[in-house]
Design an enzyme around this catalytic site. Structure first.
Site, PDB file in Angstrom:
ATOM      1  N   MET A 156      47.986  60.402  92.333  1.00 17.67           N
ATOM      2  CA  MET A 156      47.363  61.258  91.100  1.00 17.67           C
ATOM      3  C   MET A 156      46.385  62.198  91.707  1.00 17.67           C
ATOM      4  SD  MET A 156      47.798  59.120  87.731  1.00 17.67           S
ATOM      5  CE  MET A 156      46.216  58.302  88.034  1.00 17.67           C
ATOM      6  N   GLY A 157      46.394  62.351  92.922  1.00 18.05           N
ATOM      7  CA  GLY A 157      45.329  63.591  93.695  1.00 18.05           C
ATOM      8  C   GLY A 157      43.956  62.674  93.503  1.00 18.05           C
ATOM      9  N   GLY A 190      41.761  56.011 101.292  1.00 11.37           N
ATOM     10  CA  GLY A 190      43.041  55.031 100.967  1.00 11.37           C
ATOM     11  C   GLY A 190      44.272  55.692 100.936  1.00 11.37           C
ATOM     12  N   HIS A 191      44.382  56.844 100.160  1.00 14.35           N
ATOM     13  CA  HIS A 191      45.619  57.862 100.094  1.00 14.35           C
ATOM     14  C   HIS A 191      45.951  58.150 101.776  1.00 14.35           C
ATOM     15  CE1 HIS A 191      43.830  58.720  96.031  1.00 14.35           C
ATOM     16  NE2 HIS A 191      45.108  58.269  95.695  1.00 14.35           N
ATOM     17  N   GLY A 202      50.062  51.533  97.684  1.00 15.25           N
ATOM     18  CA  GLY A 202      48.813  50.515  98.088  1.00 15.25           C
ATOM     19  C   GLY A 202      49.112  49.443  97.429  1.00 15.25           C
ATOM     20  N   GLN A 217      51.430  47.219  89.976  1.00 16.47           N
ATOM     21  CA  GLN A 217      52.129  48.126  90.218  1.00 16.47           C
ATOM     22  C   GLN A 217      53.186  48.459  91.430  1.00 16.47           C
ATOM     23  OE1 GLN A 217      50.562  52.406  89.696  1.00 16.47           O
ATOM     24  NE2 GLN A 217      50.772  52.648  92.215  1.00 16.47           N
ATOM     25  N   SER A 254      38.693  54.155  95.568  1.00 19.05           N
ATOM     26  CA  SER A 254      39.478  54.622  94.174  1.00 19.05           C
ATOM     27  C   SER A 254      39.111  56.026  93.757  1.00 19.05           C
ATOM     28  CB  SER A 254      39.267  53.580  93.062  1.00 19.05           C
ATOM     29  OG  SER A 254      39.917  53.949  91.817  1.00 19.05           O
ATOM     30  N   SER A 255      39.974  56.819  93.243  1.00 19.87           N
ATOM     31  CA  SER A 255      39.647  57.903  92.481  1.00 19.87           C
ATOM     32  C   SER A 255      38.377  57.728  91.669  1.00 19.87           C
ATOM     33  CB  SER A 255      41.023  58.787  92.250  1.00 19.87           C
ATOM     34  OG  SER A 255      41.737  58.976  93.059  1.00 19.87           O
ATOM     35  N   ARG A 256      38.582  56.765  90.519  1.00 16.28           N
ATOM     36  CA  ARG A 256      37.857  56.449  89.638  1.00 16.28           C
ATOM     37  C   ARG A 256      36.414  56.042  90.176  1.00 16.28           C
ATOM     38  NH1 ARG A 256      42.945  54.544  86.890  1.00 16.28           N
ATOM     39  NH2 ARG A 256      43.106  55.853  85.230  1.00 16.28           N
TER      40      ARG A 256
END
Ligand code: AMP
Length: 284
Positions: free
Chosen positions: A30-31, A36-37, A147, A153, A185-187
Site C-alpha cells: 500500500m506504499g 520491511g517492504h 510479510g 493475511q 510499519s507504514s502506520r
C-alpha cells in the site's frame, strides 16, 4: 523502471517478459515503503528475473471509520526507492482502475477471515483477498511475496491460492524490525515520539511470553503478564493477544510446532499488530 497504471498495460508488460522466458516476482504493497517492504523486494530480486511492485491503498479493506483517507501516500519517494532497489515495473493503479463503476465481485476466505483482526475489522480480509486476487490475475507473476508481519493475511492468501488453484507461489518473508524490536510499519509514523518509544513494549512482551511458554510456563499465565506489560503503556488497549496454531489460526492452550503468539493493540489512535513464532524466539 516502468510506471504502469492500468491493468491492461500491466498485463501486456508481463506478457512481454514471459515471451522472453523470464520469471516475474511480485510484491504488493500500500506504499509508504520502508525497509520491511525493501526486504521483500530484495528477496524477489534474488529469486526472479524481473520484479513488479504494486502501490495501491485499497479502499475495500478499510472500514468506514478507519484511516483510509489519512493513510500516507508519498508516491514520489516510493518511486525513488523502488528505482534504487532495481524494481522493473511499478504498478500504481487508481481505485477506478481496480473497482470500476458497477464492480460487484468479492472473495471471502471463510473462517480464517473472521478470526482475530477479522473480528475487529469486519470486511477487512474480504477486501484484502479481493485485491490480492485481482492483482495476481493482472500481474500474473511466478511468485508473490508477503510479510509474516501480517501473519493472518499471509495465511488467508495462502489458503485462497490453494482453494482457487492459483498458479503462483506465495512466499512468506520474515518481519523486519527497528533496533528496539518494533515491527516496521507504514502506520508507525502516526505515533508521537513518546508513543513510538513505548511501542517497543509490544514486541518485547510477546518475546518474553514466548520464551516463558517455551520454558514450560502455563500459556495463560505468560500471556497475562504480557497483557499487563502492554497495558502499562498509557492510552493503550488490547484487541487480542493469543497463542495460535500457525496453520488453522485457532487458539491453543499448549505449545506445538509452528505455534505463534499474535497480537493487535492500540496506542492512542494507532493500531499496531505483531506476532512471534515460538520456534524462532531468540534465547537470551
Ligand atoms: P503494506 O504496505 O502494509 O500492505 O505491506 C505490504 C507487504 O509488506 C505485506 O506483505 C506486509 O506483510 C509486508 N510488510 C509490512 N511490514 C513489514 C515488515 N516490517 N517486515 C516484513 N514485511 C513487511
Amino acid at each position: 523502471m516502468k510506471v504502469i497504471s492500468t491493468p491492461l498495460a500491466m498485463r501486456a508488460w508481463t506478457d512481454w517478459v514471459k515471451k522472453k522466458n523470464q520469471s516475474v516476482g511480485f510484491v504488493p504493497t500500500m506504499g509508504a515503503l520502508h525497509a520491511g517492504h525493501a526486504s521483500l523486494i530484495s528477496r524477489a530480486k534474488k529469486e526472479n528475473d524481473k520484479v513488479v511492485v504494486s502501490v495501491f491503498v485499497n479502499p475495500a479493506q478499510f472500514g468506514p471509520h478507519e484511516d483510509f483517507s489519512r493513510y500516507p501516500r508519498p508516491f514520489k519517494e516510493d518511486q525513488k526507492l523502488c528505482a534504487s532497489l532495481g524494481v522493473d515495473a511499478l504498478y500504481h493503479p487508481s481505485p477506478e482502475n481496480i473497482y470500476p463503476q458497477g464492480y460487484r465481485s468479492f472473495v471471502n476466505v471463510e473462517g480464517l477471515s473472521d478470526l482475530w483482526c477479522g473480528r475487529f475489522r469486519p470486511g477487512h480480509f474480504r477486501g484484502v483477498a479481493t485485491v490480492v486476487l485481482k492483482l495476481l490475475q493482472t500481474v500474473s507473476p511466478d511468485r508473490a511475496y508477503f510479510g509474516e508481519k501480517d501473519y493472518q493475511q499471509l495465511m488467508i492468501i495462502r489458503r485462497m491460492a490453494r482453494d482457487l488453484n492459483l498458479p503462483q507461489r506465495i512466499v512468506g518473508c520474515l518481519t523486519l524490525r527497528e533496533k528496539d524490536g518494533l515491527a516496521m510499519s507504514s502506520r508507525n509514523q502516526y505515533l508521537s515520539s513518546i508513543e513510538r518509544a513505548q511501542a517497543a513494549i509490544l514486541y518485547r512482551s510477546l518475546n518474553r511470553a514466548a520464551k516463558k511458554i517455551k520454558s514450560g510456563e502455563a500459556v495463560l499465565r505468560a500471556l497475562s503478564s504480557a497483557r499487563r506489560e502492554i497495558l502499562s503503556i498509557p492510552q493503550s488497549k488490547i484487541d487480542y493477544i493469543a497463542l495460535i496454531d500457525g496453520e488453522s489460526l485457532e487458539e491453543i492452550q499448549t505449545p506445538r510446532p509452528g505455534a505463534r503468539i499474535i497480537s493487535a493493540i492500540w496506542i492512542g489512535k494507532t493500531r499496531l499488530i505483531d506476532n512471534v513464532e515460538l520456534g524462532t524466539v531468540p534465547i537470551s
